[in-house]
Design a protein around this motif. Structure first.
Motif: not given
Length: 275
Positions: A145-149, A176-182, A189-191, A259-260
């Protein structure tokens, strides 16, 4: 204390250095840990490799801090092994909330003289290995249901450095990978964020190859001579930071305090990217 209570974190490169510091710091705040590391040498890399004993020490320190931990020897270049180790760890610990793609290598050579294998190995570990880690773990975060990478890049992901074109390219690629995945994972709800350290006091820099690059005028470079030269990289008067400094930044990004916060490049760099 307890900022990650009830959470499970998967960390690559966990046998020592930044990865170990993340594992221990997260455990101190209540998390359980899936710790992955190659525990062996990588062709083209002169840095002394991590060992199974290093990973065992990480496990001991996490247990001492009160966390549960499962460890596996895994090469992030091996898609099936990364997926299998991830799935087993999640089964053992009951879920997944945090991912730290920390495993990485370094080597030095001018771009025009660089061998194809040195270039490709760097990208395979430092960029594609991060991608494989994210791909293997993302479904578990979605299920949760969400999380943090948290993707470990470098100041080399924000600026160009001399003698490490392959490393710089890979670390820019991580951004670039980070921005695409974000963007892709936000609906779940995954940051996703990246962290950019300056030199960190680990075996990755504390070796003859890196020291010689900072002091080519010397046949043998002591730690003190290296420190004097390394200070020139940073705005603050220090030669390098400690692994726990990076781990603390990652702890913030992993916690509900952030969280945001998503799609950010967070320097932990003593001002080096602003010089």
């Amino acid at each position: 204390m307890g900022r990650l209570q009830g959470k499970v974190a998967l960390i690559t490169g966990a046998a020592r250095g930044i990865g170990r510091a993340q594992a221990v710091r997260f455990a101190q705040e209540g998390a359980d840990v899936i710790a992955l590391d190659i525990c062996g040498a990588v062709d083209t890399v002169r840095t002394p490799p991590s060992t199974p004993a290093d990973l065992d020490e990480t496990a001991r320190l996490v247990s001492e801090a009160g966390g549960r931990i499962v460890t596996e020897i895994v090469d992030v270049r091996d898609t099936e092994a990364v997926q299998a180790a991830t799935d087993r760890g999640v089964d053992d610990l009951g879920g997944l909330d945090i991912v730290c793609a920390t495993a990485g290598i370094t080597s030095r050579e001018s771009a025009v003289d660089m061998s194809e294998i040195a270039w490709q190995t760097m990208l395979d570990v430092n960029l594609t290995g991060v991608f494989r880690t994210c791909r293997a773990t993302a479904p578990h975060l979605v299920e949760r249901g969400g999380g943090s990478m948290i993707l470990i890049s470098s100041i080399a992901g924000l600026r160009g450095l001399v003698g490490v074109a392959h490393y710089t390219s890979a670390k820019h690629g991580v951004v670039g990978l980070m921005r695409a995945l974000a963007n892709e994972l936000a609906p779940h709800n995954i940051r996703v964020n990246s962290v950019h350290p300056t030199n960190v006091d680990t075996p990755m820099i504390q070796n003859d190859s890196v020291r010689a690059a900072f002091r080519p005028d010397l046949d043998h470079v002591s730690r003190e001579e290296f420190a004097e030269a390394a200070c020139s990289m940073n705005m603050l008067p220090i030669p390098w930071i400690d692994p726990v400094d990076v781990a603390n930044a990652c702890l913030f990004l992993a916690s509900d305090e952030a969280r945001y916060i998503t799609a950010v490049t967070l320097p932990v760099d003593a001002g080096s990217t602003q010089r």
